[in-house]
Design an enzyme around this catalytic site. Structure first.
Site, PDB file in Angstrom:
ATOM      1  N   LYS A  34     -62.265  -9.742  24.091  1.00 55.31           N
ATOM      2  CA  LYS A  34     -63.567 -10.334  23.760  1.00 55.31           C
ATOM      3  C   LYS A  34     -63.588 -10.558  22.243  1.00 55.31           C
ATOM      4  CE  LYS A  34     -66.118  -8.497  27.666  1.00 55.31           C
ATOM      5  NZ  LYS A  34     -65.313  -7.375  28.193  1.00 55.31           N
ATOM      6  N   LYS A  49     -66.186  -7.573  40.201  1.00 59.26           N
ATOM      7  CA  LYS A  49     -66.765  -6.393  39.590  1.00 59.26           C
ATOM      8  C   LYS A  49     -66.865  -5.252  40.603  1.00 59.26           C
ATOM      9  CE  LYS A  49     -67.555  -8.325  35.587  1.00 59.26           C
ATOM     10  NZ  LYS A  49     -66.702  -7.996  34.445  1.00 59.26           N
ATOM     11  N   ASP A 103     -59.661  -3.537  28.470  1.00 55.55           N
ATOM     12  CA  ASP A 103     -60.627  -4.499  27.922  1.00 55.55           C
ATOM     13  C   ASP A 103     -61.498  -3.771  26.892  1.00 55.55           C
ATOM     14  OD1 ASP A 103     -62.839  -6.986  29.483  1.00 55.55           O
ATOM     15  OD2 ASP A 103     -62.848  -6.169  27.466  1.00 55.55           O
ATOM     16  N   TRP A 163     -62.816 -17.103  29.848  1.00 53.95           N
ATOM     17  CA  TRP A 163     -64.087 -16.939  30.558  1.00 53.95           C
ATOM     18  C   TRP A 163     -65.208 -17.407  29.647  1.00 53.95           C
ATOM     19  CZ3 TRP A 163     -68.728 -14.619  29.640  1.00 53.95           C
ATOM     20  CH2 TRP A 163     -69.597 -14.528  30.732  1.00 53.95           C
ATOM     21  N   ASP A 169     -62.379  -5.511  38.155  1.00 56.05           N
ATOM     22  CA  ASP A 169     -62.831  -5.049  36.843  1.00 56.05           C
ATOM     23  C   ASP A 169     -63.991  -4.079  36.985  1.00 56.05           C
ATOM     24  OD1 ASP A 169     -64.090  -6.730  33.817  1.00 56.05           O
ATOM     25  OD2 ASP A 169     -63.418  -4.676  34.201  1.00 56.05           O
ATOM     26  N   GLU A 191     -58.602  -3.820  36.053  1.00 58.12           N
ATOM     27  CA  GLU A 191     -59.042  -4.053  34.674  1.00 58.12           C
ATOM     28  C   GLU A 191     -60.025  -2.971  34.260  1.00 58.12           C
ATOM     29  OE1 GLU A 191     -60.185  -8.078  33.765  1.00 58.12           O
ATOM     30  OE2 GLU A 191     -61.481  -7.435  32.115  1.00 58.12           O
TER      31      GLU A 191
HETATM   32  C1  0XW Z   1     -66.152 -11.278  32.553  1.00 60.10           C
HETATM   33  N1  0XW Z   1     -66.399 -10.960  31.193  1.00 60.10           N
HETATM   34  C2  0XW Z   1     -65.483 -11.563  30.239  1.00 60.10           C
HETATM   35  C3  0XW Z   1     -67.775 -11.401  30.910  1.00 60.10           C
HETATM   36  C4  0XW Z   1     -68.647 -10.207  30.919  1.00 60.10           C
HETATM   37  O1  0XW Z   1     -69.080 -10.002  29.603  1.00 60.10           O
HETATM   38  C5  0XW Z   1     -67.796  -9.069  31.339  1.00 60.10           C
HETATM   39  C6  0XW Z   1     -66.458  -9.505  30.883  1.00 60.10           C
HETATM   40  C7  0XW Z   1     -65.318  -8.674  31.407  1.00 60.10           C
HETATM   41  O2  0XW Z   1     -64.351  -9.164  31.926  1.00 60.10           O
HETATM   42  O3  0XW Z   1     -65.398  -7.462  31.193  1.00 60.10           O
HETATM   43 MG    MG Z   2     -63.284  -7.041  31.556  1.00 61.60          MG
END
Ligand code: 0XW
Ligand code: MG
Length: 368
Positions: A265, A164, A241, A320, A193, A218
């Site tokens: 997601k 991150k 994303d 994930w 990301d 990302e």
């Molecule tokens: C790593 N993730 C899939 C979980 C968190 O919700 C953030 C997200 C991402 O990759 O943005």
């Molecule tokens: Mg992401």
């Protein structure tokens, strides 16, 4: 077969250990929602949605439950096996709120698996593999700490890491990317990301300051257009994303050659039914995806894995799940955990997860 009852339950998910820090969020607990659909044949299906707090995307727990208030009365009496037709009725009852609809969709797939005697992955065309690589998201932290976590997680078997960045001094992001890159073993891949947390200038400077390092950028910037502009100026493959909020935007992104892959997601796009289409469209386009969700317990985890197991390995950038940050399981016997960086499909039918809901627990909403 008919839907005779839909019950909605609250599941608090406190985060184990340190807060989960991303560019625009610092989280210590999440609120998940479990949906239970009961049929007249006695088959029961479960679904779940868990927004990443109320400020991350246009999704939040109470909004999702309000959406279910609108939708669920229209579903009583419907045949749960006719998933697309139920989805039609959900869309006629309420525009949007795909994250709430994803929980219903998940429960319908769970019912289908239990009824037809199959795991959801096998209803989706069949699992390509029984074990699927996961990946670990290293939250915002100091460059040295990030490198230590990278070493620790690779020692645990993770072959893909996500770092991150964003929401802090750019130099700290640059230092963290270098430190983590130095800690990578041969074969470990890295995604950097920002969760939309970088302005275009900083996204470009971050990439150019690290141009000799191999990683995916990302969702560096807040908007689709900003990412499209940045994509021409960075030295790294770019994944989208958060801005891929539905199939229309995905098709636009593919048509615009806007990304080299996607962090998907499931709840954001509307559930397993939509992820199946995204899987197939991205396969035709030759674009890798992850099969993730914002957060959630064993039900969300299994739904992501059921889809992930059917993605061609060269196009699956991992599944994930939030389990490493959660204490305990909804289903102690079948709950999902990452082992040696891999996730194993549950053996049970449908999702293969039977969440423990005590008979004395009161649903937050009940329909039927
Ligand atoms: C790593 N993730 C899939 C979980 C968190 O919700 C953030 C997200 C991402 O990759 O943005
Ligand atoms: Mg992401």
């Amino acid at each position: 077969m008919k839907i005779v009852e839909i019950s909605v339950f609250h599941r608090p998910l406190p985060i184990k250990g340190a807060p989960y820090r991303m560019a625009l969020q610092e989280l210590t607990a999440l609120d998940s929602t479990i949906v239970r659909i009961t049929t007249d044949s006695g088959v029961i299906g479960y679904g779940e949605f868990c927004p990443l707090g109320p400020a991350y995307q246009p999704q939040h727990t109470l909004g999702g439950r309000a959406a279910l208030q609108e939708i669920c009365p229209h579903l009583i009496g419907m045949n749960p096996l006719l998933i697309d037709r139920v989805y039609d009725v959900m869309n006629q009852a309420l525009c949007g709120s795909l994250y709430a609809k994803s929980a219903i969709d998940m429960a319908l797939w769970d019912i289908a698996g239990k009824t037809y005697g199959a795991r959801i992955c096998d209803l989706l065309g069949g699992a390509i593999r029984e074990k699927v690589p996961s990946y670990y998201a290293i939250g915002l932290t100091s460059p040295d700490e990030a490198a230590e976590i990278a070493k620790e997680k690779q020692a645990q078997g993770f072959a893909r890491l996500q770092l991150k960045v964003g929401g802090r001094e750019l130099q700290e992001d640059i230092a963290a990317v270098h430190k983590v890159s130095e800690a990578l073993k041969t074969g470990t891949t890295l995604a950097v990301d920002a969760n939309r947390g970088l302005v275009p200038r900083d996204a470009i400077n971050l990439s150019l300051a690290c141009k000799e390092l191999a990683f995916i950028m990302e969702q560096p910037c807040h908007t689709y257009e900003q990412c499209l502009a940045v994509r021409q100026r960075i030295a790294h493959p770019l994944y989208l994303d958060e801005v891929i909020e539905d199939l229309n935007i995905l098709l636009r992104a593919i048509s615009d050659n806007a990304a080299d892959g996607f962090g998907m997601k499931q709840s954001r796009v509307g559930g397993i039914s939509k992820m199946r289409t995204i899987r197939d469209v991205c396969a035709v386009a030759g674009l890798p995806i992850t099969s993730d969700d914002s957060w959630g317990g064993d039900l969300v985890a299994s739904a992501c894995l059921q889809v992930g197991a059917t993605i061609q390995p060269q196009l699956c950038d991992g599944v994930w799940i939030a389990a490493p940050y959660i204490d305990g399981h909804y289903d102690p016997s079948n709950g999902l955990s990452v082992k040696q960086g891999q996730l194993s499909l549950p053996s049970g039918l449908g999702l293969g997860i039977e969440p423990h809901i005590s008979t004395t627990e009161t649903a937050v909403m009940n329909f039927g």
